[in-house]
Design a protein around this motif. Structure first.
Motif, short mmCIF file in Angstrom:
data_model
loop_
_atom_site.label_atom_id
_atom_site.label_comp_id
_atom_site.label_asym_id
_atom_site.label_seq_id
_atom_site.Cartn_x
_atom_site.Cartn_y
_atom_site.Cartn_z
N VAL A 167 93.02 55.54 -45.07
CA VAL A 167 92.89 56.02 -43.78
C VAL A 167 92.40 55.16 -42.86
O VAL A 167 93.13 54.74 -41.69
N PHE A 168 91.50 54.12 -42.98
CA PHE A 168 91.08 53.27 -42.14
C PHE A 168 91.86 52.20 -41.55
O PHE A 168 92.22 52.05 -40.54
N PRO A 169 92.82 51.63 -42.59
CA PRO A 169 93.74 50.86 -42.15
C PRO A 169 94.95 51.29 -41.39
O PRO A 169 95.68 50.67 -40.63
N LEU A 170 95.17 52.63 -41.63
CA LEU A 170 96.04 53.23 -41.12
C LEU A 170 95.66 53.56 -39.63
O LEU A 170 96.69 53.44 -38.64
N MET A 216 93.68 46.59 -47.98
CA MET A 216 92.93 47.91 -48.33
C MET A 216 93.52 49.24 -48.67
O MET A 216 93.21 49.65 -49.78
N MET A 217 94.87 49.00 -48.42
CA MET A 217 95.61 50.27 -48.90
C MET A 217 96.11 49.89 -50.51
O MET A 217 96.06 50.96 -51.07
N LEU A 244 95.23 61.90 -43.43
CA LEU A 244 96.30 61.05 -43.45
C LEU A 244 97.41 61.37 -42.37
O LEU A 244 97.99 60.40 -41.89
N GLY A 245 97.45 62.51 -42.13
CA GLY A 245 98.60 63.08 -41.14
C GLY A 245 98.07 62.44 -39.74
O GLY A 245 98.91 62.03 -38.98
N VAL A 246 96.76 62.69 -39.42
CA VAL A 246 96.14 62.10 -38.08
C VAL A 246 96.33 60.63 -38.01
O VAL A 246 96.75 60.21 -36.94
#
Length: 480
Positions: A231-234, A249-250, A426-428
């Motif tokens: 989530v952080f890198p996204l 990271m992913m 993940l969606g957000v």
């Protein structure tokens, strides 16, 4: 303070013990806690732009207001239910509700993006301590003849909360009561939370802790780290120009989840209590449910965020008007879940029909986007989208839990609930990044592009649904 009577009068031996005396008032306490948590999970979708205008920060702040809460909720859910078994469900409910009220106060007095996001983490962690206790207490309080009716109250109450939450958040943000502005969406939790705590002390039953159970803290840490690494890198990668560390990271998240699976298997092999029972991953229904649920919850949660952003940033709606514009989506979801009750025998076909209907609704909505469109023009497409979503959500948990053995049920239901939060985060992160990355000064074009992504995700939900069993009674072992 009145002491709670935890030793109800016994019925004649042949009839067994009498049901817990205060079970119905206790149910409303449990519902109040769930409603409070549900409302705060979504209020920042409406109030996010106003909060950013007041506190500053980049566009990723709006994403983190929701993602921080859901990530913390995920981390807490993985251990909150087990802690209730270990130290007592009533005690954990009280701890969770108290911490949730404190977290709400911290949100209300925040003075920067960093402090409000940290306060959202506090809310999520304590919400995860509070919410999982409800089902266990209900099973203790209600006889089988009443339990189904008690569980049936969750649907309407949660549905009304889904409709009322955005409206309440929008009204409170607009009303500027006592000069508090958006802060009132969190301050309102103080009287509600304190009333819930007082009622919990009076009506919730005390439960005997199961001290033979142990807490899998390393497993919870690994699972939480794996989710954060995705989530952080996204969320932040776009603002930093997608540096190499974002992709690293992913990639690392896959390694962490693999390590988590190996650790859980070894822990179970040593006869200790794993966070997630490894045997679950040998069941087709459960594995299929993981894939299907992750995609669906990401699509639905991200869709709601982007629609609210578009109406406020693109069409200039006030928070209240944006909340009112989303009513058809929530109403359609209630209708869809009601249809599931009448058509339950169709099993997986309901989920597939829902995915097709939801896709049609999203496509219809994106074709309506434009400066001339208003809430009444959006309403039919949102209603169709909500009906489709309800047809997916209604049978999802029942189908995904088909074939799960009784001794695995606690681990399975907790994992699916945590996965709902992971999918939401993940969606957000993903759809918020698509929207803000494509804005270029034209929110309509950005929303249109993002909704095409949503339509694609719902189509993937349709395909992933084939991994699920046709009906809940179907054998879903490895050989099927």
């Amino acid at each position: 303070m009145t002491t709670l009577d935890t030793h109800p009068v016994q019925a004649p031996e042949a009839a067994g013990p009498a049901p817990y005396r205060w079970r119905w008032p206790a149910l409303f306490v449990i519902l109040a806690g769930s409603v409070m948590e549900l409302l705060d999970a979504t209020v920042t979708n409406i109030a996010g732009p106003t909060m950013r205008a007041d506190l500053g920060g980049g566009t990723s702040m709006i994403q983190w207001l929701g993602a921080a809460y859901t990530l913390a909720m995920t981390a807490g859910l993985l251990t909150g239910g087990r802690l209730g078994d270990i130290v007592g469900r009533r005690r954990m409910f009280l701890i969770g509700a108290t911490g949730f009220v404190v977290g709400s106060l911290l949100c209300a007095v925040s003075f920067s993006p960093e402090t409000v996001i940290a306060a959202r983490v506090v809310q999520g962690l304590f919400g995860a301590a509070m919410v999982p206790q409800g089902l266990g207490m209900m099973r203790e309080m209600f006889p089988p003849t009443e339990l189904r009716a008690a569980l049936g109250m969750f649907g309407p109450v949660m549905g009304l909360s889904a409709i009322g939450g955005p409206i309440l958040a929008g009204w409170l943000a607009d009303a500027d009561l006592l000069g508090t502005g958006w802060r009132m969406i969190f301050l309102i939790n103080l009287p509600v939370g304190l009333a819930t705590l007082a009622a919990a002390l009076r009506f919730l039953p005390a439960s005997r802790p199961a001290r033979s159970l142990t807490l899998d803290l390393p497993g919870a840490a690994l699972a939480s780290l794996g989710a954060l690494l995705v989530v952080f890198p996204l969320v932040q990668g776009r603002e930093y120009g997608w540096p190499a560390w974002a992709f690293a990271m992913m990639a690392a998240s896959a390694a962490v989840f693999a390590l988590f699976g190996r650790y859980e298997s070894r822990r179970a092999g040593r006869g200790r209590d794993p966070l997630v029972a490894p045997s679950l991953f040998r069941k087709r229904s459960f594995v299929g449910g993981l894939f299907t649920g992750t995609i669906y919850f990401a699509a639905f949660t991200g869709f709601g965020l982007v629609f609210n952003l578009y109406t406020q940033l693109g069409l200039g709606y006030s928070p209240l008007k944006a909340g009112l514009a989303g009513i058809p989506l929530s109403a359609g979801m209630i209708v869809g879940m009601g249809l599931v009750q009448a058509l339950r025998g169709h099993g997986r076909r309901l989920l597939h029909a829902g995915a097709l209907i939801m896709t049609a609704g999203v496509v219809a909505l994106l074709l309506l986007l434009g400066a001339e469109a208003g809430p009444w023009q959006f309403a039919p497409a949102l209603l169709v989208t909500g009906v489709g979503s309800g047809l997916i959500m209604g049978p999802y948990f029942e189908i995904a839990l088909a074939g799960v053995e009784p001794h695995e049920m606690g681990s399975a239901s907790g994992t699916l609930t945590a996965l709902q939060q992971v999918g939401a985060a993940l969606g957000v992160a993903l759809l918020g990044t698509v929207f803000f990355g494509a804005t270029g000064g034209d929110p309509t074009a950005a929303a249109r592009q993002t909704f095409w992504v949503v339509a694609g995700m719902v189509a993937l939900t349709f395909l992933a649904g084939f991994l699920l069993p046709r009906r809940t009674g179907e054998d879903t072992g490895p050989g099927h």
